[in-house]
Design a protein around this motif. Structure first.
Motif, PDB file in Angstrom:
ATOM      1  N   GLY A   1       0.775  -1.229   0.000  1.00 52.16           N
ATOM      2  CA  GLY A   1       0.000   0.000   0.000  1.00 52.16           C
ATOM      3  C   GLY A   1       0.806   1.279   0.000  1.00 52.16           C
ATOM      4  N   GLY A   2       2.129   1.200  -0.009  1.00 59.13           N
ATOM      5  CA  GLY A   2       2.929   2.412   0.003  1.00 59.13           C
ATOM      6  C   GLY A   2       3.780   2.593  -1.231  1.00 59.13           C
ATOM      7  N   MET A   3       3.595   1.747  -2.215  1.00 60.40           N
ATOM      8  CA  MET A   3       4.434   1.808  -3.411  1.00 60.40           C
ATOM      9  C   MET A   3       4.201   3.081  -4.218  1.00 60.40           C
ATOM     10  N   HIS A   4       3.093   3.743  -4.006  1.00 58.65           N
ATOM     11  CA  HIS A   4       2.797   4.980  -4.741  1.00 58.65           C
ATOM     12  C   HIS A   4       3.479   6.203  -4.127  1.00 58.65           C
ATOM     13  N   LYS A   5       3.993   6.050  -2.912  1.00 58.37           N
ATOM     14  CA  LYS A   5       4.639   7.175  -2.226  1.00 58.37           C
ATOM     15  C   LYS A   5       6.019   7.436  -2.852  1.00 58.37           C
ATOM     16  N   PRO A   6       6.430   8.706  -2.894  1.00 62.43           N
ATOM     17  CA  PRO A   6       7.772   9.025  -3.409  1.00 62.43           C
ATOM     18  C   PRO A   6       8.860   8.352  -2.558  1.00 62.43           C
ATOM     19  N   LEU A   7       9.891   7.892  -3.217  1.00 63.62           N
ATOM     20  CA  LEU A   7      10.953   7.157  -2.536  1.00 63.62           C
ATOM     21  C   LEU A   7      11.576   7.955  -1.398  1.00 63.62           C
ATOM     22  N   LEU A   8      11.800   9.246  -1.583  1.00 60.32           N
ATOM     23  CA  LEU A   8      12.403  10.061  -0.528  1.00 60.32           C
ATOM     24  C   LEU A   8      11.517  10.078   0.731  1.00 60.32           C
TER      25      LEU A   8
END
Length: 112
Positions: free
Chosen positions: A24-31
């Motif tokens: 569920g967090g793969m859409h968040k920016p890597l930074l």
């Protein structure tokens, strides 16, 4: 034993820090993911450092502390993998765990 309990708690936090974003967090920016993970890892360090100091003060060697941490990490990750990520356990996971447990036994054998 406080060392084991603190290592279990620290491994729960570290597993979450490393893997929470896969579900569920793969859409968040890597930074952003890195910064959140660092914050979680800080809490992990607050448990891991005392665990190692207490264990060392009670006669555990650095190698014993590390291999115990690895065995705990494998158990915690196995639970996280099944419960949070929904991935099944296979015979390979159990075989790997037995190898880690054997390593624990070797490092603790003959410990007075």
């Amino acid at each position: 034993m406080p060392t084991i309990l603190l290592l279990v708690i620290s491994n729960i936090f570290m597993t979450v820090a490393w893997y929470w974003h896969l579900k569920g967090g793969m859409h968040k920016p890597l930074l952003i993911v890195i910064l959140i993970s660092w914050a979680i890892a800080f809490v992990e360090y607050c448990f891991a450092v005392p665990a190692n100091r207490i264990g060392f003060a009670h006669g555990w060697s650095a190698g014993q502390l590390k291999i115990a941490q690895e065995a705990i990490a494998l158990i915690v990750f196995g639970g996280f993998m099944v419960i949070v990520l929904g991935e099944p356990l296979h015979w390979r996971h159990f075989a790997a765990f037995l190898c880690i447990i054997a390593a624990v036994a070797f490092l603790f054998a003959g410990r007075s």
